[in-house]
Design a protein around this motif. Structure first.
Motif, PDB file in Angstrom:
ATOM      1  N   ASP A  15       0.866  -1.190   0.000  1.00  0.00           N
ATOM      2  CA  ASP A  15       0.000   0.000   0.000  1.00  0.00           C
ATOM      3  C   ASP A  15       0.898   1.234   0.000  1.00  0.00           C
ATOM      4  OD1 ASP A  15      -2.013   1.819   0.215  1.00  0.00           O
ATOM      5  OD2 ASP A  15      -2.679   1.202   2.216  1.00  0.00           O
ATOM      6  N   TRP A 179      -7.655  -2.537  -7.048  1.00  0.00           N
ATOM      7  CA  TRP A 179      -7.410  -1.745  -5.842  1.00  0.00           C
ATOM      8  C   TRP A 179      -6.098  -0.961  -5.932  1.00  0.00           C
ATOM      9  CZ3 TRP A 179      -7.133  -7.048  -6.202  1.00  0.00           C
ATOM     10  CH2 TRP A 179      -5.871  -7.624  -6.011  1.00  0.00           C
ATOM     11  N   HIS A 198     -11.496  -5.655  -6.028  1.00  0.00           N
ATOM     12  CA  HIS A 198     -10.947  -5.684  -4.668  1.00  0.00           C
ATOM     13  C   HIS A 198     -10.269  -7.032  -4.464  1.00  0.00           C
ATOM     14  CE1 HIS A 198     -14.459  -8.154  -3.856  1.00  0.00           C
ATOM     15  NE2 HIS A 198     -15.219  -7.164  -4.319  1.00  0.00           N
TER      16      HIS A 198
END
Length: 223
Positions: A15, A179, A198
């Motif tokens: 992330d 995502w 997702h």
């Protein structure tokens, strides 16, 4: 029959969107000797080559690696892998599926960004210095040779158009990580075989693909 799942790193397992932008802004601030914020970066800065972003900001010439490393190390202090990553990699290993990362990051930077327990679940890592960068298929093909897996028995999970192009050029099924950085629409348009909005039940979906089955309730695109 050996099978494998290859992953891009940034935006797929890591992330790192905010950290990517902060790295660009921090490096540009130092190199240009003026304040550059994330808001000053051109649209889509995280999905295009860093040289292009920096050139638009007024920086020409080669990128100083020491300066880039310093900006990366600082900006990435809070970067973490997505919550699903450990569970997904563990499930793939339990199913006797090999895993690999093919990334534009240098090997040194991968070690800064990915925790040791996650690295232990990855069978091979191909970095910037190992092969021509995506969209060339070289990195994917190198990873598969290292794993002794045929392209037809592998999938590649990526989040940008070059990821999709590299997978298709390598003869590997391309799974779009909606995502991540580019988003589902861009990945569909690039030609991904399957786009996942997702990462829910990601290991189950990947195992179905490797078994030749069509995953349910997903936005798919057949080649």
């Amino acid at each position: 029959m050996k099978r494998a799942v290859l992953f891009d790193l940034d935006g797929v397992l890591l992330d790192s969107h905010a950290a990517q932008l902060a790295t660009l802004a921090g490096f540009a601030t130092s190199a240009l000797d003026r304040r550059v914020t994330v808001a000053d970066l051109p649209t889509g800065a995280a999905t295009v080559p860093r040289q292009q972003v920096l050139a638009e900001l007024g920086l020409s010439g080669a990128i100083n690696d020491d300066g880039w490393d310093a900006a990366t190390a600082t900006a990435s202090l809070g970067t973490e892998v997505f919550p699903f990553v450990g569970e997904t990699l563990t499930a793939l290993r339990a199913a006797d599926v090999a895993t690999g990362i093919v990334t534009l990051r240098s090997r040194r930077r991968v070690g800064w960004l990915v925790p040791p327990d996650i690295l232990d679940l990855i069978d091979t890592i191909v970095c910037f210095e190992d092969a021509a960068p995506k969209p060339a298929p070289d990195g994917l093909l190198l990873a598969l040779r290292q794993l002794d897996v045929a392209p037809a028995d592998a999938v590649f999970v990526g989040d940008t158009e070059p990821d999709v192009h590299a997978a298709r050029a390598a003869g590997v099924r391309a799974v779009g990580a909606g995502w991540g950085f580019a988003g589902p629409d861009a990945l569909s348009q690039a030609g991904a075989n399957l786009v996942l909005p997702h990462a829910a039940a990601l290991a189950d979906v990947l195992l179905l693909l490797l078994a030749g089955a069509e995953p349910p309730h997903r936005n798919s695109k057949r080649s």
